[in-house]
Each structure stands twice: as structure tokens, then as C-alpha cells.
Design a protein around this motif. Structure first.
Motif, PDB file in Angstrom:
ATOM      1  N   VAL A  30       0.841  -1.200   0.000  1.00 29.73           N
ATOM      2  CA  VAL A  30       0.000   0.000   0.000  1.00 29.73           C
ATOM      3  C   VAL A  30       0.875   1.249   0.000  1.00 29.73           C
ATOM      4  N   ALA A  31       1.994   1.216   0.707  1.00 29.33           N
ATOM      5  CA  ALA A  31       2.925   2.350   0.726  1.00 29.33           C
ATOM      6  C   ALA A  31       3.493   2.607  -0.666  1.00 29.33           C
ATOM      7  N   ARG A  32       3.840   1.533  -1.383  1.00 30.42           N
ATOM      8  CA  ARG A  32       4.341   1.676  -2.761  1.00 30.42           C
ATOM      9  C   ARG A  32       3.292   2.328  -3.663  1.00 30.42           C
ATOM     10  N   GLU A  33       2.070   1.823  -3.600  1.00 23.93           N
ATOM     11  CA  GLU A  33       0.997   2.356  -4.437  1.00 23.93           C
ATOM     12  C   GLU A  33       0.716   3.824  -4.125  1.00 23.93           C
ATOM     13  N   HIS A  34       0.727   4.171  -2.844  1.00 23.62           N
ATOM     14  CA  HIS A  34       0.472   5.550  -2.451  1.00 23.62           C
ATOM     15  C   HIS A  34       1.585   6.475  -2.957  1.00 23.62           C
ATOM     16  N   ALA A  35       2.844   6.032  -2.870  1.00 26.62           N
ATOM     17  CA  ALA A  35       3.969   6.837  -3.351  1.00 26.62           C
ATOM     18  C   ALA A  35       3.864   7.063  -4.855  1.00 26.62           C
ATOM     19  N   LEU A  36       3.559   6.004  -5.613  1.00 28.21           N
ATOM     20  CA  LEU A  36       3.409   6.148  -7.061  1.00 28.21           C
ATOM     21  C   LEU A  36       2.266   7.106  -7.406  1.00 28.21           C
ATOM     22  N   SER A  37       1.168   6.979  -6.699  1.00 21.90           N
ATOM     23  CA  SER A  37       0.014   7.835  -6.930  1.00 21.90           C
ATOM     24  C   SER A  37       0.330   9.294  -6.593  1.00 21.90           C
ATOM     25  N   GLN A  38       0.977   9.500  -5.463  1.00 21.60           N
ATOM     26  CA  GLN A  38       1.293  10.850  -4.999  1.00 21.60           C
ATOM     27  C   GLN A  38       2.243  11.564  -5.960  1.00 21.60           C
ATOM     28  N   PHE A  39       3.338  10.929  -6.345  1.00 20.43           N
ATOM     29  CA  PHE A  39       4.295  11.578  -7.235  1.00 20.43           C
ATOM     30  C   PHE A  39       3.752  11.739  -8.640  1.00 20.43           C
ATOM     31  N   GLY A  40       2.969  10.782  -9.090  1.00 15.80           N
ATOM     32  CA  GLY A  40       2.347  10.918 -10.398  1.00 15.80           C
ATOM     33  C   GLY A  40       1.408  12.096 -10.447  1.00 15.80           C
ATOM     34  N   GLY A  44       2.831  15.128 -12.530  1.00 16.41           N
ATOM     35  CA  GLY A  44       2.315  14.769 -13.842  1.00 16.41           C
ATOM     36  C   GLY A  44       3.096  13.645 -14.491  1.00 16.41           C
ATOM     37  N   LEU A  45       3.447  12.634 -13.685  1.00 17.85           N
ATOM     38  CA  LEU A  45       4.263  11.523 -14.172  1.00 17.85           C
ATOM     39  C   LEU A  45       3.455  10.248 -14.329  1.00 17.85           C
ATOM     40  N   LYS A  46       3.927   9.397 -15.217  1.00 19.80           N
ATOM     41  CA  LYS A  46       3.364   8.053 -15.334  1.00 19.80           C
ATOM     42  C   LYS A  46       4.137   7.152 -14.378  1.00 19.80           C
ATOM     43  N   ARG A  47       3.555   6.025 -14.034  1.00 12.30           N
ATOM     44  CA  ARG A  47       4.209   5.093 -13.106  1.00 12.30           C
ATOM     45  C   ARG A  47       5.534   4.577 -13.646  1.00 12.30           C
ATOM     46  N   THR A  48       5.671   4.490 -14.959  1.00  9.23           N
ATOM     47  CA  THR A  48       6.922   4.002 -15.550  1.00  9.23           C
ATOM     48  C   THR A  48       8.051   5.022 -15.432  1.00  9.23           C
ATOM     49  N   GLU A  49       7.728   6.274 -15.118  1.00  4.47           N
ATOM     50  CA  GLU A  49       8.738   7.321 -14.967  1.00  4.47           C
ATOM     51  C   GLU A  49       9.201   7.479 -13.523  1.00  4.47           C
ATOM     52  N   ILE A  50       8.667   6.662 -12.625  1.00  2.00           N
ATOM     53  CA  ILE A  50       9.028   6.708 -11.210  1.00  2.00           C
ATOM     54  C   ILE A  50       9.715   5.399 -10.849  1.00  2.00           C
ATOM     55  N   ASP A  51      10.896   5.503 -10.258  1.00  2.00           N
ATOM     56  CA  ASP A  51      11.674   4.320  -9.865  1.00  2.00           C
ATOM     57  C   ASP A  51      11.761   4.279  -8.341  1.00  2.00           C
ATOM     58  N   LEU A  52      11.030   3.362  -7.709  1.00  2.00           N
ATOM     59  CA  LEU A  52      11.087   3.199  -6.266  1.00  2.00           C
ATOM     60  C   LEU A  52      12.268   2.299  -5.922  1.00  2.00           C
TER      61      LEU A  52
END
Length: 58
Positions: A30-40, A44-52
Motif C-alpha cells: 500500500v505504501a508503494r501504491e500511495h507513493a506512485l500515486s502521490q508523485f504521479g 504529472g508523471l506516469k508510473r513508468t517514470e518513477i523508480d522506487l
């Protein structure tokens, strides 16, 4: 709820920028999903542009 520290980087026009954020979540997934959602949403980023890189419980 637990606190998780999420670190990683996201793509911007100059290359990549690093980030570290603290998120309250039930589990690591859930923390991963929230981080991707928040930064996107904020940048204005897609999930593929974010590297956790790491998700660690505090």
C-alpha cells in the motif's frame, strides 16, 4: 497504521531527481501504491517514470 519511508527517483526534463517521503500505510504494498500515486499526481508523471528504490518500515 505503520510508517514507511519510500526512497527513489523520478524522471524530469534534466534527467532524474531523487526523493524520500514518509507515508502512513497498512503494509509495504500500500505504501508503494500511495507513493506512485502521490508523485504521479504532483508532478504529472506516469508510473513508468518513477523508480522506487527502497520501502522501509520506520
Amino acid at each position: 497504521m505503520n510508517q514507511y519511508t519510500v526512497t527513489g527517483r523520478f524522471k524530469n526534463r534534466d534527467g532524474y531527481s531523487s526523493f524520500e517521503t514518509t507515508i502512513d500505510a497498512v503494509n509495504e504494498s500500500v505504501a508503494r501504491e500511495h507513493a506512485l500515486s502521490q508523485f504521479g499526481s504532483e508532478h504529472g508523471l506516469k508510473r513508468t517514470e518513477i523508480d522506487l528504490e527502497e520501502v522501509a518500515q520506520r
